[in-house]
Structures are given as C-alpha cells and as structure tokens.
Design a protein around this motif. Sequence first.
Motif, PDB file in Angstrom:
ATOM      1  N   LEU A  90      -3.595  -7.344  -1.150  1.00 59.19           N
ATOM      2  CA  LEU A  90      -3.938  -8.339  -2.163  1.00 59.19           C
ATOM      3  C   LEU A  90      -3.444  -7.905  -3.544  1.00 59.19           C
ATOM      4  O   LEU A  90      -2.831  -8.703  -4.275  1.00 59.19           O
ATOM      5  N   GLU A  91      -3.672  -6.647  -3.892  1.00 62.61           N
ATOM      6  CA  GLU A  91      -3.304  -6.155  -5.220  1.00 62.61           C
ATOM      7  C   GLU A  91      -1.797  -6.186  -5.447  1.00 62.61           C
ATOM      8  O   GLU A  91      -1.328  -6.623  -6.506  1.00 62.61           O
ATOM      9  N   TYR A  92      -1.029  -5.738  -4.468  1.00 60.77           N
ATOM     10  CA  TYR A  92       0.410  -5.621  -4.654  1.00 60.77           C
ATOM     11  C   TYR A  92       1.168  -6.868  -4.192  1.00 60.77           C
ATOM     12  O   TYR A  92       2.266  -7.144  -4.677  1.00 60.77           O
ATOM     13  N   GLY A  93       0.577  -7.587  -3.259  1.00 59.62           N
ATOM     14  CA  GLY A  93       1.250  -8.772  -2.744  1.00 59.62           C
ATOM     15  C   GLY A  93       1.076 -10.010  -3.599  1.00 59.62           C
ATOM     16  O   GLY A  93       1.978 -10.849  -3.689  1.00 59.62           O
ATOM     17  N   ASP A  94      -0.082 -10.124  -4.267  1.00 57.89           N
ATOM     18  CA  ASP A  94      -0.341 -11.341  -5.045  1.00 57.89           C
ATOM     19  C   ASP A  94       0.657 -11.557  -6.181  1.00 57.89           C
ATOM     20  O   ASP A  94       1.125 -12.681  -6.373  1.00 57.89           O
ATOM     21  N   PRO A  95       1.025 -10.530  -6.968  1.00 57.46           N
ATOM     22  CA  PRO A  95       2.018 -10.762  -8.022  1.00 57.46           C
ATOM     23  C   PRO A  95       3.368 -11.232  -7.470  1.00 57.46           C
ATOM     24  O   PRO A  95       4.040 -12.056  -8.098  1.00 57.46           O
ATOM     25  N   VAL A  96       3.758 -10.705  -6.309  1.00 59.07           N
ATOM     26  CA  VAL A  96       5.021 -11.130  -5.688  1.00 59.07           C
ATOM     27  C   VAL A  96       4.929 -12.583  -5.253  1.00 59.07           C
ATOM     28  O   VAL A  96       5.848 -13.382  -5.476  1.00 59.07           O
ATOM     29  N   PHE A  97       3.790 -12.937  -4.644  1.00 58.32           N
ATOM     30  CA  PHE A  97       3.584 -14.317  -4.191  1.00 58.32           C
ATOM     31  C   PHE A  97       3.535 -15.280  -5.373  1.00 58.32           C
ATOM     32  O   PHE A  97       4.116 -16.368  -5.333  1.00 58.32           O
ATOM     33  N   PHE A  98       2.871 -14.880  -6.444  1.00 59.97           N
ATOM     34  CA  PHE A  98       2.766 -15.743  -7.630  1.00 59.97           C
ATOM     35  C   PHE A  98       4.140 -15.965  -8.261  1.00 59.97           C
ATOM     36  O   PHE A  98       4.460 -17.072  -8.704  1.00 59.97           O
ATOM     37  N   LYS A  99       4.943 -14.933  -8.276  1.00 59.31           N
ATOM     38  CA  LYS A  99       6.284 -15.060  -8.845  1.00 59.31           C
ATOM     39  C   LYS A  99       7.130 -16.027  -8.031  1.00 59.31           C
ATOM     40  O   LYS A  99       7.942 -16.781  -8.573  1.00 59.31           O
TER      41      LYS A  99
END
Length: 249
Positions: A90-99
């Motif tokens: 969640l911590e590392y994947g969410d910024p990638v998904f949001f981008k």
Amino acid sequence: MNRIYTLILIGFLFVTCKPSQANLKAVQGKQIAVTDSLESNQMVIDYIAPYKKRIDDEMNAVLAYAPQSLSKSDGPYNTAIGNMMADTVLEYGDPVFFKKTGKHIDGVVLNHGGIRSVLRAGDVTMGSAYEIMPFENSIVVVEITSGDVRAMFEYLKTGKAHPISNMQLILNSENELASATLNGKAIEDGKTYFIATNDYLQQGGDGMVFFTNPKSTTILDYKMRSILIDHFTKQDTIAPIRDNRFIKE
C-alpha cells in the motif's frame, strides 16, 4: 540398350540411396543425482568466480536490522510479517497507482502461501527479500464491484492469515463476519473499489476468483520483491506488529 541400362542403374541408385525412415522404438533414461561426489570443473569455477562474488556481495549487503524473527505462522488471523508485506504494498504501490490513474488504492490482499520464508532476527539483507519472496510476482491493482468485495470478505473470513491492508474484519463467536470495512467504511452497493494484489492471485490463484473479472486492471510494473527491498532499504529497524485488522471477538 545402353540408354535402358543407364535408366535402370539410376533408378536402382535412387532406391538404394534413399535414406531409410527412422522409427523411435524405445526411450531410456536414468536419474543422475547432483551430489558432492561429482567432480568440479576448475575452469568453469574460475570463469564464474567474479560473477558469483558480485552476486554474493549484493545478496549479503545489509539493508536493515530485525530485532526478532518473523513468521507467517505467528498468528491465526494476522501476522506481523504479513501485515508488513501488505502495508508495504500500500505504501509503495499507491503513489505509482496514483501517478498512472489519479486514483488511490482502497486496500491490499496478498496470500499467506506467498510468504516463503521466515525473516530471521539479525541483519536483513537483499537475500532476505529473495528468501521471503523468491517468485517474480508483480503487483496489479484491480477495480472490482461491491459484490466482488463482499465475496473477497467471505473468502478471507475462513481465518487464514492472508496479508491484508487498509481493511478490517471482525468475526463473531460463530466465525461469521460481525464487521467488514474497507478504507474505514462499509461497502456501498453500486460502487467499485481498487484492490492491490499480485498477478498470480489476479488470475484466480489460491481460489481468489473474485479478482478474475475486474472492471479494470492496472499493472504497476513493480515486483513484490522489489517493494520489500525498497522497504528494507528505507527502514533502519524492521519491527512490524500484529494488530486488530483481522480479529475474532
């Protein structure tokens, strides 16, 4: 006469020189055990030595420290190592998904069997990440319906400590769901939710068929092992805990 003789001779040579058709009649084999009794080839050893040293140096590089060992068998509903893995996705994947999408991940579901080793107390290395996650599984985010989310909760209520994040499940004394929330809220009919998982589970692995027909799928190009390595690199001390994300009253 000579012409006839020549034609006969050519025909004879054609027939006799034609390769015969080979037919497989039997297959034989034997098992050769790879043991210390096999002689090593020094030339091969010398050739691979610099590559082996480089790999060993990378695998043994200390990234963090774990004050105690962490195992997927540490609890019936949630474990410290499982919580760490799901929270890290969640911590590392969410910024990638949001981008990629301009949206956020609602929750994470991984599989208990995907944790392949104990995280041993002491130095945490890159090799530790390879031991825990030896497979090449990548993270994907699936958009699923409220009905599929409820099916997911029904699957998870069996009590096995599958790693989850940003959701809470509470079982009653009859092992039925007393409460199930995602992102701190109850599930709303007609709404879709974004769940991060791995590509194996998205294809229905471990019976998680609720992931197989999503409204959309976003591939993050981020391997689970790489997420662990990034987490270990960022943290000085690896000390996750069990909590109340999945409990029985």
